[in-house]
Design a protein around this motif. Structure first.
Motif, short mmCIF file in Angstrom:
data_model
loop_
_atom_site.label_atom_id
_atom_site.label_comp_id
_atom_site.label_asym_id
_atom_site.label_seq_id
_atom_site.Cartn_x
_atom_site.Cartn_y
_atom_site.Cartn_z
N ALA A 109 2.22 38.77 20.32
CA ALA A 109 1.95 37.69 19.65
C ALA A 109 0.67 37.27 20.54
O ALA A 109 0.81 36.84 21.77
N ALA A 110 -0.49 36.58 20.04
CA ALA A 110 -1.72 36.03 20.55
C ALA A 110 -1.90 34.93 20.03
O ALA A 110 -2.06 34.75 18.75
N SER A 111 -1.72 33.85 20.68
CA SER A 111 -1.97 32.20 20.12
C SER A 111 -1.04 32.06 18.87
O SER A 111 -1.70 31.25 18.15
N LEU A 112 -0.04 32.51 19.21
CA LEU A 112 0.99 32.21 18.23
C LEU A 112 2.05 31.07 18.90
O LEU A 112 2.28 30.29 18.11
N GLY A 148 -6.49 40.08 12.55
CA GLY A 148 -6.18 41.21 13.09
C GLY A 148 -6.82 41.82 14.09
O GLY A 148 -6.68 43.15 14.21
N PRO A 149 -7.42 41.14 14.90
CA PRO A 149 -8.14 41.90 16.22
C PRO A 149 -7.13 42.56 16.95
O PRO A 149 -7.45 43.62 17.49
N VAL A 150 -6.05 42.21 17.32
CA VAL A 150 -5.10 42.48 18.28
C VAL A 150 -4.66 44.00 17.83
O VAL A 150 -4.42 45.14 18.25
N VAL A 190 2.23 39.92 15.90
CA VAL A 190 3.06 38.96 14.85
C VAL A 190 2.12 37.76 14.95
O VAL A 190 1.71 37.23 16.04
N GLY A 191 1.73 37.19 13.82
CA GLY A 191 0.66 36.09 13.57
C GLY A 191 -0.48 36.58 13.84
O GLY A 191 -1.37 36.16 14.69
N CYS A 192 -0.74 37.77 13.17
CA CYS A 192 -2.02 38.58 13.48
C CYS A 192 -3.31 37.87 13.14
O CYS A 192 -4.25 38.45 13.58
N VAL A 224 -14.06 32.01 15.40
CA VAL A 224 -13.79 32.45 17.01
C VAL A 224 -13.37 33.74 17.29
O VAL A 224 -13.92 34.47 18.24
N GLN A 225 -12.60 34.33 16.41
CA GLN A 225 -11.86 35.65 16.77
C GLN A 225 -12.88 36.72 16.67
O GLN A 225 -12.77 37.81 16.91
N GLY A 226 -13.98 36.40 15.97
CA GLY A 226 -15.02 37.52 15.67
C GLY A 226 -15.98 37.35 16.86
O GLY A 226 -17.00 38.44 17.12
N ALA A 250 4.31 38.22 6.41
CA ALA A 250 5.84 38.20 6.71
C ALA A 250 5.75 36.88 7.61
O ALA A 250 4.85 36.52 8.35
N ASP A 251 6.95 36.47 7.62
CA ASP A 251 7.31 35.26 8.72
C ASP A 251 8.06 35.81 9.84
O ASP A 251 8.78 36.39 9.87
N LEU A 252 7.72 34.82 10.84
CA LEU A 252 8.43 35.23 12.00
C LEU A 252 9.89 35.11 12.06
O LEU A 252 10.77 35.78 12.77
N GLU A 253 10.42 34.21 11.14
CA GLU A 253 11.55 33.79 11.00
C GLU A 253 12.60 35.08 10.39
O GLU A 253 11.87 35.71 9.53
N PHE A 276 -16.62 37.68 23.22
CA PHE A 276 -16.00 37.33 24.33
C PHE A 276 -14.22 37.37 23.94
O PHE A 276 -13.37 37.70 24.65
N TYR A 277 -13.96 36.92 22.69
CA TYR A 277 -12.48 36.95 22.18
C TYR A 277 -12.28 38.37 22.02
O TYR A 277 -10.94 38.68 22.49
N ILE A 278 -13.07 39.40 21.50
CA ILE A 278 -12.52 40.58 21.44
C ILE A 278 -12.12 41.20 22.56
O ILE A 278 -11.36 41.99 22.92
N ILE A 289 1.49 41.35 11.17
CA ILE A 289 2.04 40.41 10.13
C ILE A 289 1.83 39.08 10.47
O ILE A 289 1.42 38.62 11.38
N ASP A 290 1.40 38.41 9.25
CA ASP A 290 1.25 36.81 9.26
C ASP A 290 1.93 36.23 8.13
O ASP A 290 1.82 36.62 7.07
N ARG A 291 2.12 34.89 8.34
CA ARG A 291 2.67 34.43 6.98
C ARG A 291 1.74 33.67 5.98
O ARG A 291 1.96 33.44 4.75
N SER A 292 0.50 33.80 6.50
CA SER A 292 -0.74 33.35 5.62
C SER A 292 -1.31 34.60 4.92
O SER A 292 -1.93 35.42 5.46
C1 LIG Z 1 -4.20 30.75 16.15
S1 LIG Z 1 -3.81 31.77 14.88
C2 LIG Z 1 -4.03 33.30 16.18
C3 LIG Z 1 -4.32 34.68 15.17
C4 LIG Z 1 -4.42 36.00 15.74
N1 LIG Z 1 -3.11 36.28 16.69
C5 LIG Z 1 -5.45 35.96 17.06
O1 LIG Z 1 -5.23 35.82 18.14
O2 LIG Z 1 -6.60 36.08 16.74
C6 LIG Z 1 -1.98 31.74 14.61
C7 LIG Z 1 -1.46 32.76 13.59
O3 LIG Z 1 -0.15 32.60 13.48
C8 LIG Z 1 0.05 32.53 11.95
N2 LIG Z 1 1.63 31.93 12.01
C9 LIG Z 1 2.02 30.89 12.33
N3 LIG Z 1 3.10 30.50 12.19
C10 LIG Z 1 3.69 31.80 11.76
C11 LIG Z 1 4.95 32.29 11.45
N4 LIG Z 1 6.15 31.21 11.45
N5 LIG Z 1 5.20 33.56 10.83
C12 LIG Z 1 4.26 34.37 10.77
N6 LIG Z 1 2.79 33.96 11.12
C13 LIG Z 1 2.54 32.76 11.71
C14 LIG Z 1 -0.68 31.65 11.42
O4 LIG Z 1 -1.15 31.99 10.04
C15 LIG Z 1 -1.99 32.17 12.30
O5 LIG Z 1 -2.70 33.20 11.51
#
Ligand SMILES: C[S@@+](CC[C@H](N)C(=O)[O-])C[C@H]1O[C@@H](n2cnc3c(N)ncnc32)[C@H](O)[C@@H]1O
Length: 201
Positions: free
Chosen positions: A102-105, A45-47, A40-42, A12-14, A86-89, A17-19, A61-64
């Protein structure tokens, strides 16, 4: 995020319209001139890539680990863009930036208000917080109308995104948590998506 969902979101992110939608969101804050941007939650990495093209030194950064792997691969050749697992926490103890995004986070975390506060604490004085989220309009019926402006090859991506959300979105009241800071909200993609910008004084 499981690898199937990771692959779905990367697809979807590729889509153009998303970009384009996220490029419009990134353009809501002034260009970077070497300032820092933390996404955050990248995901893939589009943003962060868009921010680096607007003159920012961008960190995603992303936890995955899988998402970070994809983001690094997709950003090859972008000089001012890096990615870390890295985690948001506890974010504010490790990171700060002129722009935090933060997009869709918020939609995917359990406590969106707490997440918003974490994001806000990473914004340096004078900086901006950019939040991009789908709205309650993001459901198949409205997406079918918007699809008419989208290249046929990726219409399915929008429809599947809309089906996945099916009108569920982050409650606008969540943003009240940042009061007295007030954000400006810009509708994008025919109102299926909103971008909020909060300026820190
Ligand atoms: C729906 S995707 C959105 C990805 C990107 N921001 C975008 O718009 O294309 C949500 C992302 O948030 C990350 N995520 C979820 N909880 C998180 C947390 N607590 N810390 C860091 N990343 C997190 C997920 O791994 C996932 O990659």
């Amino acid at each position: 995020m499981r690898s199937l969902s990771a692959a779905f979101f990367s697809w979807v992110q590729g889509a153009r319209f998303y970009i384009d939608t996220h490029a419009e969101a990134v353009a809501l804050v002034p260009s970077g001139e070497g300032k820092t941007w933390l996404d955050v939650g990248c995901g893939p990495g589009p943003v962060a890539r868009l921010a680096s093209r607007r003159g920012y030194r961008a960190t995603g950064i992303d936890r995955s680990p899988k998402m970070i792997e994809r983001a690094v691969r997709l950003a090859r050749g972008e000089s001012s863009c890096r990615f870390e697992i890295a985690d948001l926490e506890g974010l504010a103890s490790k990171y700060s930036a002129d722009v935090v995004s933060a997009a869709s986070l918020l939609f995917v975390v359990q406590e969106p208000e707490a997440a918003l506060v974490q994001l806000w604490s990473c914004v340096r004085p004078g900086g901006n917080l950019l939040v991009v989220e789908t709205t309650e309009k993001m459901a198949p019926r409205a997406a079918l109308q918007t699809m008419t402006h989208i290249r046929p090859g990726r219409r399915l991506a929008l429809l599947l995104w809309a089906r996945a959300r099916n009108g569920r979105s982050v409650a606008p009241s969540v943003y009240d948590r940042l009061a007295p800071a007030s954000g400006s909200r810009t509708p994008l993609l025919d109102g299926l998506v909103s971008a909020w910008v909060f300026k820190k004084t």
